[in-house]
Design a protein around this motif. Structure first.
Motif, PDB file in Angstrom:
ATOM      1  N   GLU A  28      61.296 -12.947 -38.959  1.00 51.45           N
ATOM      2  CA  GLU A  28      61.104 -13.323 -37.848  1.00 51.45           C
ATOM      3  C   GLU A  28      62.314 -12.950 -36.656  1.00 51.45           C
ATOM      4  O   GLU A  28      62.057 -12.777 -35.534  1.00 51.45           O
ATOM      5  CB  GLU A  28      61.546 -14.923 -37.791  1.00 51.45           C
ATOM      6  CG  GLU A  28      60.354 -15.898 -38.297  1.00 51.45           C
ATOM      7  CD  GLU A  28      60.577 -17.359 -38.456  1.00 51.45           C
ATOM      8  OE1 GLU A  28      61.154 -17.643 -37.565  1.00 51.45           O
ATOM      9  OE2 GLU A  28      59.822 -18.038 -39.318  1.00 51.45           O
ATOM     10  N   LEU A  29      63.671 -12.304 -37.349  1.00 51.40           N
ATOM     11  CA  LEU A  29      64.547 -11.866 -36.506  1.00 51.40           C
ATOM     12  C   LEU A  29      63.947 -10.328 -36.197  1.00 51.40           C
ATOM     13  O   LEU A  29      64.360  -9.949 -34.705  1.00 51.40           O
ATOM     14  CB  LEU A  29      65.767 -11.521 -37.411  1.00 51.40           C
ATOM     15  CG  LEU A  29      66.445 -12.954 -37.271  1.00 51.40           C
ATOM     16  CD1 LEU A  29      67.821 -12.690 -38.221  1.00 51.40           C
ATOM     17  CD2 LEU A  29      67.037 -13.496 -35.843  1.00 51.40           C
ATOM     18  N   MET A  30      63.294  -9.567 -36.873  1.00 52.00           N
ATOM     19  CA  MET A  30      62.880  -8.504 -36.522  1.00 52.00           C
ATOM     20  C   MET A  30      61.579  -8.587 -35.359  1.00 52.00           C
ATOM     21  O   MET A  30      61.330  -7.496 -34.740  1.00 52.00           O
ATOM     22  CB  MET A  30      62.038  -7.682 -37.951  1.00 52.00           C
ATOM     23  CG  MET A  30      63.249  -7.036 -38.636  1.00 52.00           C
ATOM     24  SD  MET A  30      62.623  -6.120 -39.761  1.00 52.00           S
ATOM     25  CE  MET A  30      61.876  -6.989 -41.002  1.00 52.00           C
ATOM     26  N   LYS A  31      61.106  -9.779 -35.481  1.00 52.30           N
ATOM     27  CA  LYS A  31      59.925  -9.691 -34.362  1.00 52.30           C
ATOM     28  C   LYS A  31      60.451 -10.227 -33.113  1.00 52.30           C
ATOM     29  O   LYS A  31      59.783 -10.338 -32.045  1.00 52.30           O
ATOM     30  CB  LYS A  31      58.757 -10.996 -34.715  1.00 52.30           C
ATOM     31  CG  LYS A  31      57.795 -10.371 -35.820  1.00 52.30           C
ATOM     32  CD  LYS A  31      57.110 -11.253 -36.373  1.00 52.30           C
ATOM     33  CE  LYS A  31      56.326 -10.878 -37.846  1.00 52.30           C
ATOM     34  NZ  LYS A  31      55.551 -12.064 -38.314  1.00 52.30           N
ATOM     35  N   ALA A  32      61.661 -10.771 -32.930  1.00 51.35           N
ATOM     36  CA  ALA A  32      62.375 -11.282 -31.675  1.00 51.35           C
ATOM     37  C   ALA A  32      62.559 -10.142 -30.814  1.00 51.35           C
ATOM     38  O   ALA A  32      62.974  -9.049 -31.042  1.00 51.35           O
ATOM     39  CB  ALA A  32      63.861 -11.913 -31.968  1.00 51.35           C
ATOM     40  N   LYS A  33      62.116 -10.302 -29.439  1.00 50.09           N
ATOM     41  CA  LYS A  33      62.212  -9.349 -28.466  1.00 50.09           C
ATOM     42  C   LYS A  33      63.717  -9.168 -27.792  1.00 50.09           C
ATOM     43  O   LYS A  33      63.721  -8.065 -27.198  1.00 50.09           O
ATOM     44  CB  LYS A  33      61.011  -9.966 -27.440  1.00 50.09           C
ATOM     45  CG  LYS A  33      59.711  -9.636 -28.008  1.00 50.09           C
ATOM     46  CD  LYS A  33      58.671  -9.960 -26.914  1.00 50.09           C
ATOM     47  CE  LYS A  33      57.281 -10.230 -27.631  1.00 50.09           C
ATOM     48  NZ  LYS A  33      56.187  -9.570 -27.284  1.00 50.09           N
ATOM     49  N   ASP A  34      64.376 -10.366 -27.760  1.00 51.60           N
ATOM     50  CA  ASP A  34      65.559 -10.086 -27.392  1.00 51.60           C
ATOM     51  C   ASP A  34      66.548 -10.985 -27.859  1.00 51.60           C
ATOM     52  O   ASP A  34      66.361 -11.698 -28.802  1.00 51.60           O
ATOM     53  CB  ASP A  34      65.657 -10.559 -25.632  1.00 51.60           C
ATOM     54  CG  ASP A  34      64.982 -11.753 -25.320  1.00 51.60           C
ATOM     55  OD1 ASP A  34      64.561 -12.637 -26.392  1.00 51.60           O
ATOM     56  OD2 ASP A  34      64.837 -12.232 -24.077  1.00 51.60           O
ATOM     57  N   GLY A  35      67.777 -11.035 -27.466  1.00 48.74           N
ATOM     58  CA  GLY A  35      68.956 -11.744 -27.911  1.00 48.74           C
ATOM     59  C   GLY A  35      68.791 -13.076 -27.909  1.00 48.74           C
ATOM     60  O   GLY A  35      68.810 -13.959 -29.078  1.00 48.74           O
ATOM     61  N   PRO A  36      68.452 -13.865 -26.873  1.00 48.01           N
ATOM     62  CA  PRO A  36      68.151 -15.294 -26.746  1.00 48.01           C
ATOM     63  C   PRO A  36      66.989 -15.562 -27.532  1.00 48.01           C
ATOM     64  O   PRO A  36      67.076 -16.773 -28.591  1.00 48.01           O
ATOM     65  CB  PRO A  36      67.777 -15.637 -25.389  1.00 48.01           C
ATOM     66  CG  PRO A  36      68.475 -14.460 -24.401  1.00 48.01           C
ATOM     67  CD  PRO A  36      68.420 -13.311 -25.544  1.00 48.01           C
TER      68      PRO A  36
END
Length: 123
Positions: A28-36
């Motif tokens: 899920e972290l790898m799919k995250a687009k930005d910091g927030p």
């Protein structure tokens, strides 16, 4: 201060271990687009697994006798504060004595000068 930085580093290690051991979280972290959005994913997982992380942190603190070190640190700070306070009081009392002596000398010198002026005016 060394122990605090060690503790913070250890907590960072615990968090890194948590991220590395949870494959779903990593995905899920790898799919995250930005910091927030990554922070939201991490927050969601921590909320779910918060008790596990808290137990690991508690175990870490117990292993390194954190309570004992904090108590020793508190005693050291109190002793250092007391010594510093006493030194400041000694310093200030010595300066007050010096200032009092100077003021008394100035008063007596002023009285003598006034007496001399009075004599010279009387003539």
């Amino acid at each position: 201060m060394k122990k605090l930085s060690f503790l913070l580093g250890s907590l960072g290690g615990v968090m890194a271990g948590y991220v590395f051991s949870n494959s779903k979280l990593r995905a899920e972290l790898m799919k995250a687009k930005d910091g927030p959005s990554a922070a939201k994913v991490l927050g969601k997982h921590l909320a779910e697994d918060g008790q596990t992380v808290a137990k690991e942190v508690q175990q870490l603190a117990e292993e390194h006798h954190l309570d004992t070190h904090v108590a020793h640190g508190r005693k050291y700070v109190q002793k250092y504060y007391k010594n510093a306070r006493d030194e400041v009081q000694k310093f200030l009392s010595a300066k007050v004595k010096d200032a009092t002596k100077v003021a008394k000398k100035a008063v007596s010198k002023g009285k003598k000068q006034v007496a001399r002026k009075m004599k010279s005016m009387a003539r």
